[in-house]
Design a protein around this motif. Structure first.
Motif, short mmCIF file in Angstrom:
data_model
loop_
_atom_site.label_atom_id
_atom_site.label_comp_id
_atom_site.label_asym_id
_atom_site.label_seq_id
_atom_site.Cartn_x
_atom_site.Cartn_y
_atom_site.Cartn_z
N ALA A 89 -11.17 8.65 -32.89
CA ALA A 89 -9.95 9.43 -32.69
C ALA A 89 -10.26 10.85 -32.28
N SER A 90 -11.41 11.36 -32.69
CA SER A 90 -11.81 12.72 -32.33
C SER A 90 -12.26 12.83 -30.88
N GLY A 91 -12.47 11.70 -30.21
CA GLY A 91 -13.00 11.69 -28.86
C GLY A 91 -14.49 11.43 -28.80
N ALA A 92 -15.17 11.45 -29.94
CA ALA A 92 -16.61 11.20 -29.98
C ALA A 92 -16.91 9.71 -29.85
N TRP A 93 -18.03 9.39 -29.18
CA TRP A 93 -18.49 8.02 -29.04
C TRP A 93 -19.61 7.79 -30.05
N ILE A 94 -19.41 6.81 -30.93
CA ILE A 94 -20.34 6.55 -32.03
C ILE A 94 -20.85 5.12 -31.94
N GLN A 95 -22.16 4.92 -32.17
CA GLN A 95 -22.69 3.56 -32.24
C GLN A 95 -22.16 2.88 -33.49
N THR A 96 -21.57 1.70 -33.31
CA THR A 96 -20.99 0.97 -34.44
C THR A 96 -21.69 -0.36 -34.71
N ALA A 97 -22.56 -0.80 -33.80
CA ALA A 97 -23.25 -2.07 -34.03
C ALA A 97 -24.48 -2.18 -33.13
N LYS A 98 -25.44 -2.95 -33.60
CA LYS A 98 -26.57 -3.39 -32.78
C LYS A 98 -26.59 -4.91 -32.88
N LEU A 99 -26.42 -5.59 -31.75
CA LEU A 99 -26.35 -7.04 -31.71
C LEU A 99 -27.67 -7.59 -31.21
N THR A 100 -28.14 -8.67 -31.84
CA THR A 100 -29.37 -9.32 -31.41
C THR A 100 -29.37 -10.75 -31.94
N THR A 101 -30.32 -11.57 -31.45
CA THR A 101 -30.38 -12.97 -31.86
C THR A 101 -31.54 -13.26 -32.80
N GLY A 102 -32.55 -12.41 -32.78
CA GLY A 102 -33.75 -12.68 -33.55
C GLY A 102 -34.75 -13.55 -32.83
N ASP A 103 -34.44 -13.93 -31.56
CA ASP A 103 -35.33 -14.79 -30.79
C ASP A 103 -35.99 -13.98 -29.66
N ASP A 104 -37.32 -13.94 -29.68
CA ASP A 104 -38.04 -13.25 -28.62
C ASP A 104 -38.04 -14.09 -27.35
N GLY A 105 -38.06 -13.39 -26.21
CA GLY A 105 -38.38 -14.05 -24.95
C GLY A 105 -37.25 -14.71 -24.22
N ASP A 106 -36.01 -14.62 -24.69
CA ASP A 106 -34.92 -15.29 -23.97
C ASP A 106 -34.20 -14.36 -22.99
N LEU A 107 -34.72 -13.14 -22.81
CA LEU A 107 -34.13 -12.12 -21.95
C LEU A 107 -32.67 -11.88 -22.32
N TYR A 108 -32.48 -11.70 -23.61
CA TYR A 108 -31.17 -11.35 -24.15
C TYR A 108 -30.77 -9.97 -23.65
N GLY A 109 -29.60 -9.89 -23.03
CA GLY A 109 -29.11 -8.63 -22.50
C GLY A 109 -29.26 -8.48 -21.01
N ILE A 110 -29.67 -9.57 -20.31
CA ILE A 110 -29.77 -9.49 -18.85
C ILE A 110 -28.41 -9.17 -18.23
#
Length: 728
Positions: A89-110
């Motif tokens: 509401a103040s106009g600031a952008w805040i990180q609210t989550a970090k999403l991941t799968t726990g699996d290496d090597g699947d190019l998550y986030g392409i």
């Protein structure tokens, strides 16, 4: 000579002792926007690759991080993550989550997409699309799509109005899912087109809007060939996506082969963007080609905004559709305040999200794009007309136009206290001022010279000071109290000229020295208004080549040739990237005629082009080498030539005919490196060699059209290095 005049020849209107000045000159270049917010991951994105893909919708921005190679099995397997930022509401952008799968090597986030309270993250090597929804204030994974053949390949994802689109490699096309009471249900599968027969082709790009879905097709070189095609799907009666009307679009006037056209596709309510080609439906619903927007990458749902890349340049271009609908001119240039090179972008409803996943510093950049993108044109005063009309001095100042040889400048000689001169523009919130400043005398210790912005009175302004004992300080005078906002090193010598720039653009307060930022802060203490100007304390100093505008300067292009890139077009000559043993250079070896190398992509307005030029061999007499600015084509540009005949010339080429604007004595030698800078600012042209001004000229025929820049020579072999192109 000035770039801009006030009225016909500086109309003077004195009102209450204040000089009012009206600008009648060249049109302004596009507005340059710096980020409203800089988004950085709380953990620093330990695996790198922050900004691999970005998406924004409303008050939610998502940036993925994965530095894994896009070739399956090549390089290190990395985990990957998607970082969620939300506007408060103040106009600031805040990180609210970090999403991941726990699996290496699947190019998550392409790839990533966001729509309302749904985020979709693609993971191509596992063939999956991970779906997250905001439930009870937190982001939770609610589905994993694409686990079976024909259900999506996890390379390209999109979401709109509660429907997810996923690209599919085999069968080639796209798959749609809709949120229903039982979860995410497949509602349609589209099979059209041909994949590229390559291990790194995973599916076509897809997009979806409330009215249409779209995917591309590489095509297939058969007999007859299957052309590269974009397929647009319009849902059937009752919004039935499973029974759509299908339109196939091929490249207008394209070659009769499969070229990969349609690799990039986007669609909104009534506009399709396919590899920079804009299509819109006519009154009968038939899609018609409208125009080409070079470099276009992102189509906003507002249907009037396109974001695109500027070739090799480090910023994004914002195109806005004209009211007549037949053109998308560049209206803004979006640059990162830390000069990161933009590699990914997204746009939504007046906001833009940019990132640079190759940057060593993990950050993305959030922009608020104003509806009004009009700006006043740049003003330049070189004092060559012999007067200082447009400047108003403060009490105790002694300013006058002085002359040395053929050069004129603005000299201040009083050393009893503060001295200042203000440029009388209409007060604007965004102000930048730049000058070449030469100190002539200091009265006492710790004296200084500098610049001011947002000067409303003697107690309120931003200012930069170059100190007599060395160093440069950025300060704020607020309510009569000064605060030091930042400092940097700077050798200060009597008689030496310093190129200094002070900017107050939104809350970005920056100092640049020799066209490079040295101090950057965010401060809103003085929000706007006032005047830009020059200021000093107990110092005699000369000011020249003063530039005032509303845009921040930025470095648009840098190349030191340490990495292989494809940012250049070799127009003529023989060019190769060569290891000299100590560094990499771009070498031109042809001595039979002219040689030219220009950057790929275009910029608008003013240019500062700088490079290290080391001639290694000349063939014949009166041979030359130099730089080009405002290069429109191979028959139209400005350039400087350093000649073996003992001269330095500023020239222009118009429709293939060369004209010398100024010629001065200058000696060149083979195997000597020259740092050459060519400035084309307003109607002024200036050349510096090894930091010293060598020649200047004016050309009133200059117009701020789309142009690039580069290097030119005639019967000269040369090593090129450390190229920088900036906009003041």
């Amino acid at each position: 000579m000035r770039t801009m005049k006030c009225s016909a020849a500086f109309l003077r209107l004195l009102a209450g002792g204040v000089l009012a000045c009206y600008s009648l000159s060249l049109p302004a270049a596009p507005v340059v926007l710096l980020e409203k917010a800089r988004l950085a991951p709380s953990d620093g994105a330990p695996d790198g690759g922050f900004g691999r893909s970005v998406a924004i919708d409303g008050n939610v921005a998502v940036i993925t991080a994965n530095n894994q190679q896009a070739t399956h099995g090549a390089g290190e397997d990395l985990l990957g993550a998607a970082y969620v930022f939300e506007r408060q509401a103040s106009g600031a952008w805040i990180q609210t989550a970090k999403l991941t799968t726990g699996d290496d090597g699947d190019l998550y986030g392409i790839d990533v997409a966001v729509g309302g309270n749904v985020i979709v993250v693609a993971a191509v090597f596992s063939g999956l699309a991970h779906v997250y929804e905001k439930i009870s204030g937190s982001w939770q994974q609610t589905a994993v799509l694409g686990s079976t053949s024909g259900s999506g390949s996890g390379f390209s994802v999109a979401i709109e109005n509660g429907i997810i689109a996923i690209g599919e490699e085999e069968p080639h096309g796209a798959v749609l899912y809709q949120r229903q009471a039982t979860g995410w249900v497949r509602i349609a599968s589209y099979e059209n087109g041909f994949p590229l027969g390559d291990d790194e082709y995973y599916s076509p790009r897809v997009d979806i809007s409330p009215n249409y879905a779209i995917h591309g097709s590489w095509g297939f070189d058969s007999d007859p060939p299957h052309l590269s095609t974009a397929y647009i799907y319009k849902p059937g009666p009752g919004g039935n996506w499973a029974q759509p009307t299908v339109t196939a679009l091929t490249q207008p006037n394209g070659p009769p082969t499969a070229t990969g056209w349609s690799r990039q596709v986007m669609i909104s309510a009534n506009t399709a963007l396919i590899e920079g080609y804009v299509f819109r439906p006519d009154a009968n619903g038939q899609w018609r080609f409208e125009t080409i927007v070079p470099g276009a990458s992102q189509l906003d749902d507002d249907e009037v905004t396109i974001l695109g890349f500027a070739g090799a340049y480090r910023y994004a271009q914002l195109h806005r559709r004209t009211t007549s609908g037949d053109a998308w001119p560049v209206r803004a240039e979006l640059a990162a305040s830390d000069e990161a090179r933009i590699t990914s972008m997204s746009s939504d409803a007046g906001r833009a999200l940019l990132a640079s996943y190759r940057s060593p510093t993990a950050a993305a950049y959030l922009y608020e794009v104003p509806s009004n993108l009009n700006r006043n044109a740049l003003v330049e005063d070189t004092f060559q007309d012999g007067d200082a009309v447009g400047w108003v001095t403060t009490p105790g100042s002694t300013f006058a136009v002085a002359t040395s040889g053929t050069s004129r400048f603005y000299r201040q000689t009083n050393t009893t206290g503060n001295a200042a001169a203000l440029w009388q523009t209409t007060p604007n919130n965004d102000q930048s001022i730049q000058a070449d400043i030469t100190p002539r005398a200091f009265d006492g210790a710790d004296r200084w010279f500098g610049l001011v912005t947002r000067y409303s009175d003697a107690n309120n302004y931003y200012y930069v000071t170059a100190r007599s004992g060395g160093g440069i300080h950025l300060k704020r005078m607020l309510g009569g109290t000064f605060t030091t906002l930042g400092t940097a090193a700077l050798p200060v010598t009597i008689g030496a000229t310093h190129r200094i720039r002070l900017e107050a653009v939104a809350d970005h307060i920056r100092v640049l020295v020799n066209n490079r930022p040295v101090i950057r802060v965010r401060d809103s203490g003085i929000a706007g208004g006032g005047q830009p100007g020059v200021m000093m304390f107990r110092t005699q100093a000369d000011y020249d080549n003063i530039v005032v505008n509303e845009n921040p300067a930025f470095t648009a292009f840098v190349d030191d040739f340490q990495l292989i890139n494809f940012d250049w077009n070799a127009v003529a000559g023989t060019w190769n990237r060569v290891d000299t043993g100590t560094t990499w250079v771009r070498r031109q070896s042809d001595l039979t005629g002219g040689a030219r190398l220009v950057t790929i992509g275009e910029t608008l307005g003013d240019q500062i082009v700088e490079a290290d030029l080391r001639p290694t061999q000349f063939s014949g007499t009166d041979r030359w080498f130099g730089l080009m600015a405002r290069y429109r084509d191979d028959a139209n540009y400005h350039y400087v030539t350093l000649r073996t005949s003992g001269t330095l010339q500023i020239r222009k080429l118009v429709n293939g005919t060369a004209q010398t604007l100024v010629s001065v004595p200058f000696t060149v030698q083979a195997n000597v490196s020259y740092r050459v800078r060519l400035e084309a600012v307003g109607s002024s042209l200036r050349v510096y060699v090894n930091g010293v001004l060598r020649a200047e000229a004016a050309d009133a025929s200059i117009t701020p059209v789309a142009s690039t820049a580069g290097v030119a020579m005639y019967k000269t072999a040369l090593d090129l290095d450390n190229v920088v192109i900036a906009q003041p």
